[in-house]
Enzyme design. Structure first.
Site, PDB file in Angstrom:
ATOM      1  N   ASP A  33      44.407  40.114  55.783  1.00  0.00           N
ATOM      2  CA  ASP A  33      44.048  40.699  54.490  1.00  0.00           C
ATOM      3  C   ASP A  33      45.307  40.772  53.631  1.00  0.00           C
ATOM      4  O   ASP A  33      46.397  41.054  54.139  1.00  0.00           O
ATOM      5  CB  ASP A  33      43.487  42.116  54.704  1.00  0.00           C
ATOM      6  CG  ASP A  33      42.656  42.592  53.536  1.00  0.00           C
ATOM      7  OD1 ASP A  33      41.458  42.861  53.737  1.00  0.00           O
ATOM      8  OD2 ASP A  33      43.206  42.715  52.416  1.00  0.00           O
ATOM      9  N   GLY A  38      41.700  46.046  49.669  1.00  0.00           N
ATOM     10  CA  GLY A  38      41.582  46.783  50.927  1.00  0.00           C
ATOM     11  C   GLY A  38      42.829  47.628  51.164  1.00  0.00           C
ATOM     12  O   GLY A  38      43.783  47.564  50.390  1.00  0.00           O
ATOM     13  N   LEU A  78      35.193  37.461  55.154  1.00  0.00           N
ATOM     14  CA  LEU A  78      34.740  38.478  54.196  1.00  0.00           C
ATOM     15  C   LEU A  78      35.679  38.630  53.006  1.00  0.00           C
ATOM     16  O   LEU A  78      35.329  39.287  52.025  1.00  0.00           O
ATOM     17  CB  LEU A  78      34.603  39.849  54.894  1.00  0.00           C
ATOM     18  CG  LEU A  78      33.391  40.044  55.786  1.00  0.00           C
ATOM     19  CD1 LEU A  78      33.580  39.393  57.141  1.00  0.00           C
ATOM     20  CD2 LEU A  78      33.095  41.514  55.972  1.00  0.00           C
ATOM     21  N   ALA A  80      37.402  38.426  49.644  1.00  0.00           N
ATOM     22  CA  ALA A  80      36.878  37.966  48.350  1.00  0.00           C
ATOM     23  C   ALA A  80      37.269  38.973  47.282  1.00  0.00           C
ATOM     24  O   ALA A  80      37.716  40.081  47.585  1.00  0.00           O
ATOM     25  CB  ALA A  80      35.360  37.860  48.406  1.00  0.00           C
ATOM     26  N   TYR A 148      30.997  35.595  39.695  1.00  0.00           N
ATOM     27  CA  TYR A 148      31.026  35.999  41.107  1.00  0.00           C
ATOM     28  C   TYR A 148      29.929  35.261  41.885  1.00  0.00           C
ATOM     29  O   TYR A 148      30.191  34.623  42.915  1.00  0.00           O
ATOM     30  CB  TYR A 148      30.835  37.515  41.211  1.00  0.00           C
ATOM     31  CG  TYR A 148      30.609  38.035  42.607  1.00  0.00           C
ATOM     32  CD1 TYR A 148      31.675  38.199  43.493  1.00  0.00           C
ATOM     33  CD2 TYR A 148      29.323  38.363  43.058  1.00  0.00           C
ATOM     34  CE1 TYR A 148      31.462  38.676  44.783  1.00  0.00           C
ATOM     35  CE2 TYR A 148      29.108  38.842  44.347  1.00  0.00           C
ATOM     36  CZ  TYR A 148      30.176  38.996  45.204  1.00  0.00           C
ATOM     37  OH  TYR A 148      29.953  39.466  46.472  1.00  0.00           O
ATOM     38  N   LYS A 152      30.314  32.445  44.837  1.00  0.00           N
ATOM     39  CA  LYS A 152      29.740  32.662  46.181  1.00  0.00           C
ATOM     40  C   LYS A 152      28.842  31.484  46.566  1.00  0.00           C
ATOM     41  O   LYS A 152      28.860  31.019  47.709  1.00  0.00           O
ATOM     42  CB  LYS A 152      28.939  33.976  46.208  1.00  0.00           C
ATOM     43  CG  LYS A 152      29.814  35.211  46.324  1.00  0.00           C
ATOM     44  CD  LYS A 152      30.396  35.290  47.726  1.00  0.00           C
ATOM     45  CE  LYS A 152      31.302  36.466  47.920  1.00  0.00           C
ATOM     46  NZ  LYS A 152      31.973  36.470  49.221  1.00  0.00           N
ATOM     47  N   ASN A 177      23.166  44.893  48.010  1.00  0.00           N
ATOM     48  CA  ASN A 177      24.273  45.850  47.866  1.00  0.00           C
ATOM     49  C   ASN A 177      24.443  46.647  49.153  1.00  0.00           C
ATOM     50  O   ASN A 177      23.462  47.102  49.736  1.00  0.00           O
ATOM     51  CB  ASN A 177      23.969  46.826  46.731  1.00  0.00           C
ATOM     52  CG  ASN A 177      23.853  46.122  45.406  1.00  0.00           C
ATOM     53  OD1 ASN A 177      24.783  45.467  44.957  1.00  0.00           O
ATOM     54  ND2 ASN A 177      22.683  46.226  44.783  1.00  0.00           N
ATOM     55  N   VAL A 204      25.909  56.026  32.280  1.00  0.00           N
ATOM     56  CA  VAL A 204      25.246  54.981  33.070  1.00  0.00           C
ATOM     57  C   VAL A 204      25.285  53.695  32.251  1.00  0.00           C
ATOM     58  O   VAL A 204      24.840  53.685  31.093  1.00  0.00           O
ATOM     59  CB  VAL A 204      23.784  55.403  33.355  1.00  0.00           C
ATOM     60  CG1 VAL A 204      22.996  54.253  33.964  1.00  0.00           C
ATOM     61  CG2 VAL A 204      23.748  56.620  34.263  1.00  0.00           C
TER      62      VAL A 204
END
Ligand code: NAD
Length: 298
Positions: A33, A38, A78, A80, A148, A152, A177, A204
């Site tokens: 990583d 992260g 994973l 990304a 995105y 992918k 999600n 929102v």
């Protein structure tokens, strides 16, 4: 002696939970990583385990990627840039962190020429705005509406093409999600951050009617364990939708977050009165047909 499993993006939300679970199953894991989103804190438990080795490095660095790959025969990919929303402002990040990074990993695998199996974390965003909901794996044409989602989909295509070039197999999981502890992006994290900054008003994005499927991190990690069984690898390339069978709108999520934080008198405001996208590239309705993976006992 089984070879160590390589997890790219091991310090991220899903990657760190997966690493913990692989270690608790008695397996040896190498975590790779670049710590861009992260953190080492996510791997606190893993770092204490003698069967875990963390390599800080970037998939954009082919040499570092080749070193990390070492002798691993099984790779969970994973790493990304998962911030769908930011693609409208910075498409280059998705191009490099998703497509170029995946290409480098595949090239590292190609240069080694040893038999390799790769599990790729893809996304429901590859479907764009499908007319068929719940959306099955066979749905097409695939017309992503975010950079995105487009990258992918490009990664999926690259991985399947490499099965023709090498002794190589791939399993693609298209996730809805994912929610749970350590998540640093997505609607729930966004609402919590906003409410911690201002506990009276919650903004929102959009009109709150966006309705999508969410799944819990433990269920997501459960499905990653399936490829540990050799019987799971029947074909050169295989693809599964992974999600839950319900969905919920963003306004209800806002209410639940407010309730869960024990707040009262919060004014929930939308950025749009009704209709329209919350941001460029946001899919208004998403639910995946998960019959195929359910048939395998998930
Ligand atoms: P995350 O940001 O927490 O994890 C991604 C990790 O990859 C981070 O630790 C980051 O530092 C690392 N990384 C990024 N670029 C790198 C590079 N070039 N080299 C090495 N490391 C790099 O995101 P997440 O939510 O854990 O997502 C994990 C994967 O699952 C991603 O591929 C994402 O697209 C996919 N996915 C996530 C969701 C979700 O809801 N969280 C849904 C569908 C698909």
């Amino acid at each position: 002696m089984p070879r160590p499993i390589l997890v790219t993006g091991a310090a991220g939300f899903i990657g760190s939970h997966l690493t913990d679970r692989l270690l608790s199953s008695g397996l040896e894991v190498i975590g790779f990583d670049n710590l861009s989103s992260g953190s080492r804190a996510n791997l606190e438990g893993a770092m204490r385990n003698a069967r875990f080795r963390f390599l800080e490095g970037d998939l954009l660095d082919l040499e570092a990627t080749t070193r990390a790959l070492g002798e691993s025969e099984l790779v969970f990919h994973l790493a990304a840039d998962p911030e769908v929303r930011l693609g409208a402002e910075d498409p280059d990040s998705h191009f490099r962190q998703n497509l170029k990074a995946t290409y480098n990993l595949l090239e590292a695998i190609r240069s080694r020429r040893a038999r390799t199996r790769l599990v790729f974390a893809s996304s429901s965003t590859v479907y764009g705005e499908p007319t068929g909901i719940p959306t099955p794996e066979e749905y097409g044409p695939l017309l992503p509406i975010s950079v995105y989602g487009a990258t992918k989909l490009g990664c999926e295509a690259l991985t399947t093409a490499y099965t023709e070039l090498l002794p190589f197999q791939v399993i693609v999981f298209r996730f809805a999600n994912v929610v749970g502890a350590r998540a640093k992006h997505g609607v729930i994290h966004d609402f919590i951050m906003k409410l911690q900054a201002n506990s009276h008003v919650l903004e929102v994005l959009g009109d709150g009617s966006q309705t999508k499927s969410y799944m819990y991190i433990d269920d997501c990690v459960d499905v990653f364990l399936k490829p540990l069984d050799a019987a799971f690898w029947q074909k050169p390339a295989e693809l599964y939708n992974i999600g839950s069978e319900d969905w919920i709108n963003v306004m209800r999520i806002a209410e639940i977050v407010v309730e869960s934080m024990g707040l009262r008198d919060v004014s929930i405001r939308t950025t749009q009165p009704h209709g329209g996208r919350a941001w460029r590239g946001d899919v208004g309705k998403m639910q995946l047909d998960i019959a195929k993976i359910k048939e395998l006992g998930w």
